[in-house]
Design an enzyme around this catalytic site. Structure first.
Site, PDB file in Angstrom:
ATOM      1  N   PRO A  10       0.792  -1.228   0.000  1.00  0.00           N
ATOM      2  CA  PRO A  10       0.000   0.000   0.000  1.00  0.00           C
ATOM      3  C   PRO A  10       0.824   1.278   0.000  1.00  0.00           C
ATOM      4  O   PRO A  10       1.846   1.372   0.678  1.00  0.00           O
ATOM      5  CB  PRO A  10      -0.824  -0.097   1.292  1.00  0.00           C
ATOM      6  CG  PRO A  10      -0.125  -1.094   2.132  1.00  0.00           C
ATOM      7  CD  PRO A  10       0.519  -2.061   1.177  1.00  0.00           C
ATOM      8  N   ASN A  11       0.343   2.222  -0.775  1.00  0.00           N
ATOM      9  CA  ASN A  11       0.866   3.584  -0.891  1.00  0.00           C
ATOM     10  C   ASN A  11       2.169   3.686  -1.676  1.00  0.00           C
ATOM     11  O   ASN A  11       2.633   4.780  -1.970  1.00  0.00           O
ATOM     12  CB  ASN A  11       1.029   4.249   0.493  1.00  0.00           C
ATOM     13  CG  ASN A  11      -0.284   4.294   1.239  1.00  0.00           C
ATOM     14  OD1 ASN A  11      -1.263   4.813   0.704  1.00  0.00           O
ATOM     15  ND2 ASN A  11      -0.344   3.724   2.428  1.00  0.00           N
ATOM     16  N   ARG A  18       4.962  10.956  -2.797  1.00  0.00           N
ATOM     17  CA  ARG A  18       4.597  10.754  -1.394  1.00  0.00           C
ATOM     18  C   ARG A  18       5.787  11.067  -0.494  1.00  0.00           C
ATOM     19  O   ARG A  18       6.863  10.474  -0.660  1.00  0.00           O
ATOM     20  CB  ARG A  18       4.218   9.284  -1.240  1.00  0.00           C
ATOM     21  CG  ARG A  18       4.091   8.794   0.166  1.00  0.00           C
ATOM     22  CD  ARG A  18       4.121   7.265   0.212  1.00  0.00           C
ATOM     23  NE  ARG A  18       3.831   6.817   1.550  1.00  0.00           N
ATOM     24  CZ  ARG A  18       4.107   5.607   2.014  1.00  0.00           C
ATOM     25  NH1 ARG A  18       4.693   4.713   1.234  1.00  0.00           N
ATOM     26  NH2 ARG A  18       3.816   5.284   3.244  1.00  0.00           N
ATOM     27  N   TYR A  23      10.891   9.183   1.159  1.00  0.00           N
ATOM     28  CA  TYR A  23      10.912   8.130   0.144  1.00  0.00           C
ATOM     29  C   TYR A  23      11.541   8.541  -1.193  1.00  0.00           C
ATOM     30  O   TYR A  23      11.604   7.731  -2.116  1.00  0.00           O
ATOM     31  CB  TYR A  23       9.484   7.619  -0.089  1.00  0.00           C
ATOM     32  CG  TYR A  23       8.852   7.035   1.160  1.00  0.00           C
ATOM     33  CD1 TYR A  23       9.343   5.857   1.728  1.00  0.00           C
ATOM     34  CD2 TYR A  23       7.774   7.663   1.791  1.00  0.00           C
ATOM     35  CE1 TYR A  23       8.779   5.329   2.877  1.00  0.00           C
ATOM     36  CE2 TYR A  23       7.192   7.137   2.945  1.00  0.00           C
ATOM     37  CZ  TYR A  23       7.706   5.970   3.478  1.00  0.00           C
ATOM     38  OH  TYR A  23       7.156   5.437   4.618  1.00  0.00           O
ATOM     39  N   ASN A  72       8.125  -5.296  -0.488  1.00  0.00           N
ATOM     40  CA  ASN A  72       7.944  -4.173   0.423  1.00  0.00           C
ATOM     41  C   ASN A  72       6.452  -4.142   0.739  1.00  0.00           C
ATOM     42  O   ASN A  72       5.640  -3.686  -0.082  1.00  0.00           O
ATOM     43  CB  ASN A  72       8.394  -2.867  -0.219  1.00  0.00           C
ATOM     44  CG  ASN A  72       8.333  -1.703   0.762  1.00  0.00           C
ATOM     45  OD1 ASN A  72       7.714  -1.805   1.818  1.00  0.00           O
ATOM     46  ND2 ASN A  72       8.956  -0.588   0.402  1.00  0.00           N
ATOM     47  N   ALA A  75       2.903  -0.584   5.089  1.00  0.00           N
ATOM     48  CA  ALA A  75       2.406  -0.624   6.468  1.00  0.00           C
ATOM     49  C   ALA A  75       1.869  -1.999   6.865  1.00  0.00           C
ATOM     50  O   ALA A  75       1.796  -2.321   8.055  1.00  0.00           O
ATOM     51  CB  ALA A  75       1.336   0.445   6.658  1.00  0.00           C
ATOM     52  N   HIS A  78       3.743  -4.226   9.361  1.00  0.00           N
ATOM     53  CA  HIS A  78       3.636  -4.087  10.811  1.00  0.00           C
ATOM     54  C   HIS A  78       2.350  -4.696  11.372  1.00  0.00           C
ATOM     55  O   HIS A  78       2.202  -4.791  12.575  1.00  0.00           O
ATOM     56  CB  HIS A  78       3.711  -2.598  11.191  1.00  0.00           C
ATOM     57  CG  HIS A  78       4.800  -1.874  10.439  1.00  0.00           C
ATOM     58  ND1 HIS A  78       6.118  -2.213  10.560  1.00  0.00           N
ATOM     59  CD2 HIS A  78       4.755  -0.857   9.536  1.00  0.00           C
ATOM     60  CE1 HIS A  78       6.847  -1.424   9.768  1.00  0.00           C
ATOM     61  NE2 HIS A  78       6.036  -0.598   9.142  1.00  0.00           N
ATOM     62  N   ASP A  85       1.356 -15.459   6.977  1.00  0.00           N
ATOM     63  CA  ASP A  85       0.902 -16.835   6.731  1.00  0.00           C
ATOM     64  C   ASP A  85       1.061 -17.207   5.254  1.00  0.00           C
ATOM     65  O   ASP A  85       1.418 -18.352   4.934  1.00  0.00           O
ATOM     66  CB  ASP A  85      -0.568 -17.002   7.138  1.00  0.00           C
ATOM     67  CG  ASP A  85      -0.741 -17.151   8.652  1.00  0.00           C
ATOM     68  OD1 ASP A  85       0.278 -17.304   9.359  1.00  0.00           O
ATOM     69  OD2 ASP A  85      -1.894 -17.116   9.114  1.00  0.00           O
ATOM     70  N   GLU A  96      12.304  -9.291   2.636  1.00  0.00           N
ATOM     71  CA  GLU A  96      11.563  -8.088   3.065  1.00  0.00           C
ATOM     72  C   GLU A  96      12.444  -6.866   2.834  1.00  0.00           C
ATOM     73  O   GLU A  96      13.595  -6.844   3.257  1.00  0.00           O
ATOM     74  CB  GLU A  96      11.237  -8.217   4.561  1.00  0.00           C
ATOM     75  CG  GLU A  96      10.599  -6.964   5.148  1.00  0.00           C
ATOM     76  CD  GLU A  96      10.334  -7.076   6.653  1.00  0.00           C
ATOM     77  OE1 GLU A  96      10.290  -8.193   7.202  1.00  0.00           O
ATOM     78  OE2 GLU A  96      10.175  -6.017   7.278  1.00  0.00           O
ATOM     79  N   HIS A  98      12.603  -2.391   2.876  1.00  0.00           N
ATOM     80  CA  HIS A  98      12.040  -1.075   3.173  1.00  0.00           C
ATOM     81  C   HIS A  98      12.962  -0.006   2.639  1.00  0.00           C
ATOM     82  O   HIS A  98      14.188  -0.141   2.726  1.00  0.00           O
ATOM     83  CB  HIS A  98      11.843  -0.886   4.681  1.00  0.00           C
ATOM     84  CG  HIS A  98      10.922  -1.903   5.253  1.00  0.00           C
ATOM     85  ND1 HIS A  98       9.564  -1.848   5.051  1.00  0.00           N
ATOM     86  CD2 HIS A  98      11.163  -3.037   5.940  1.00  0.00           C
ATOM     87  CE1 HIS A  98       9.010  -2.909   5.616  1.00  0.00           C
ATOM     88  NE2 HIS A  98       9.956  -3.650   6.155  1.00  0.00           N
ATOM     89  N   ILE A  99      12.359   1.039   2.129  1.00  0.00           N
ATOM     90  CA  ILE A  99      13.121   2.169   1.600  1.00  0.00           C
ATOM     91  C   ILE A  99      13.738   2.943   2.760  1.00  0.00           C
ATOM     92  O   ILE A  99      14.921   3.277   2.749  1.00  0.00           O
ATOM     93  CB  ILE A  99      12.176   3.069   0.768  1.00  0.00           C
ATOM     94  CG1 ILE A  99      11.651   2.276  -0.435  1.00  0.00           C
ATOM     95  CG2 ILE A  99      12.886   4.348   0.328  1.00  0.00           C
ATOM     96  CD1 ILE A  99      10.425   2.882  -1.092  1.00  0.00           C
ATOM     97  N   SER A 100      12.918   3.222   3.763  1.00  0.00           N
ATOM     98  CA  SER A 100      13.395   3.979   4.925  1.00  0.00           C
ATOM     99  C   SER A 100      13.938   3.021   5.985  1.00  0.00           C
ATOM    100  O   SER A 100      13.662   1.821   5.958  1.00  0.00           O
ATOM    101  CB  SER A 100      12.237   4.795   5.509  1.00  0.00           C
ATOM    102  OG  SER A 100      11.215   3.931   5.990  1.00  0.00           O
ATOM    103  N   ARG A 105      12.453   5.254  12.932  1.00  0.00           N
ATOM    104  CA  ARG A 105      11.181   5.989  12.823  1.00  0.00           C
ATOM    105  C   ARG A 105      10.270   5.649  14.012  1.00  0.00           C
ATOM    106  O   ARG A 105      10.748   5.190  15.042  1.00  0.00           O
ATOM    107  CB  ARG A 105      10.536   5.678  11.460  1.00  0.00           C
ATOM    108  CG  ARG A 105      11.462   6.070  10.297  1.00  0.00           C
ATOM    109  CD  ARG A 105      10.830   5.796   8.954  1.00  0.00           C
ATOM    110  NE  ARG A 105       9.628   6.597   8.746  1.00  0.00           N
ATOM    111  CZ  ARG A 105       8.753   6.368   7.768  1.00  0.00           C
ATOM    112  NH1 ARG A 105       8.935   5.359   6.927  1.00  0.00           N
ATOM    113  NH2 ARG A 105       7.675   7.146   7.644  1.00  0.00           N
ATOM    114  N   ARG A 109       6.664   1.157  13.729  1.00  0.00           N
ATOM    115  CA  ARG A 109       7.332   0.614  12.533  1.00  0.00           C
ATOM    116  C   ARG A 109       8.485  -0.320  12.896  1.00  0.00           C
ATOM    117  O   ARG A 109       9.126  -0.903  12.029  1.00  0.00           O
ATOM    118  CB  ARG A 109       7.884   1.751  11.659  1.00  0.00           C
ATOM    119  CG  ARG A 109       6.817   2.634  11.086  1.00  0.00           C
ATOM    120  CD  ARG A 109       7.385   3.641  10.101  1.00  0.00           C
ATOM    121  NE  ARG A 109       6.522   4.806  10.019  1.00  0.00           N
ATOM    122  CZ  ARG A 109       5.453   4.902   9.226  1.00  0.00           C
ATOM    123  NH1 ARG A 109       5.116   3.908   8.421  1.00  0.00           N
ATOM    124  NH2 ARG A 109       4.720   6.001   9.222  1.00  0.00           N
TER     125      ARG A 109
END
Ligand code: DQA
Length: 138
Positions: A10-11, A18, A23, A72, A75, A78, A85, A96, A98-100, A105, A109
């Site tokens: 998402p996002n 954004r 990001y 990625n 959200a 988390h 599953d 997995e 993540h950009i940040s 943070r 997160r």
């Protein structure tokens, strides 16, 4: 040729516009075209959805035939036991990303529901996190 999927949650369709201070200003489509050139040894595909169930459907769809998935989950990382599953239920290894740097943070997160069922986690290198994950799958 190894078949790999980059799966964004998402996002992440809003990358480039954004929160650019977090990001960056590059869209994922722009970055994806540079990745395809940088990794000619991979057959790379890309899928993004804001819908949890669509991400799960995609994991099921490719998770028995592809050689790797770089995910990625945004959200959902988390919160989503359902995505954890799904990763447990498939054969293809998932990395997995993540950009940040999620650990630098907000506290919510810091917890990942999916990290324990992924092969590894890469976070905090900007869009380069995806490239590092692909290198891990070479
Ligand atoms: C993110 C970090 C998540 O906490 C956040 O919800 C995102 C993006 C990252 O790539 O840094 O949507 O996964």
């Amino acid at each position: 040729m190894k078949k790999l999927l980059i799966l964004n949650g998402p996002n992440l369709n809003l990358l480039g516009v954004r929160e650019p201070e977090v990001y960056g200003t590059t869209t994922f489509e722009q970055y994806f075209s540079t990745l395809k050139i940088a990794f000619p040894e991979f057959e790379l595909t890309y899928f993004q959805s804001n819908v949890e169930g669509e991400l799960i459907n995609k994991l099921h769809e490719v998770g028995f035939t592809y050689d790797g998935i770089v995910m990625n989950a945004g959200a959902y990382t988390h919160t989503s036991i359902a995505i954890a599953d799904a990763i447990s239920g498939i054969k293809t290894p998932v990395i997995e990303v993540h950009i940040s740097n999620v650990h630098a943070r907000e506290e919510f997160r810091h917890k990942s529901q999916i990290a324990a069922v992924c092969t590894g986690v890469i976070a905090g290198f900007g869009l380069k996190s995806y490239e590092l994950a692909l290198r891990a799958l070479l």
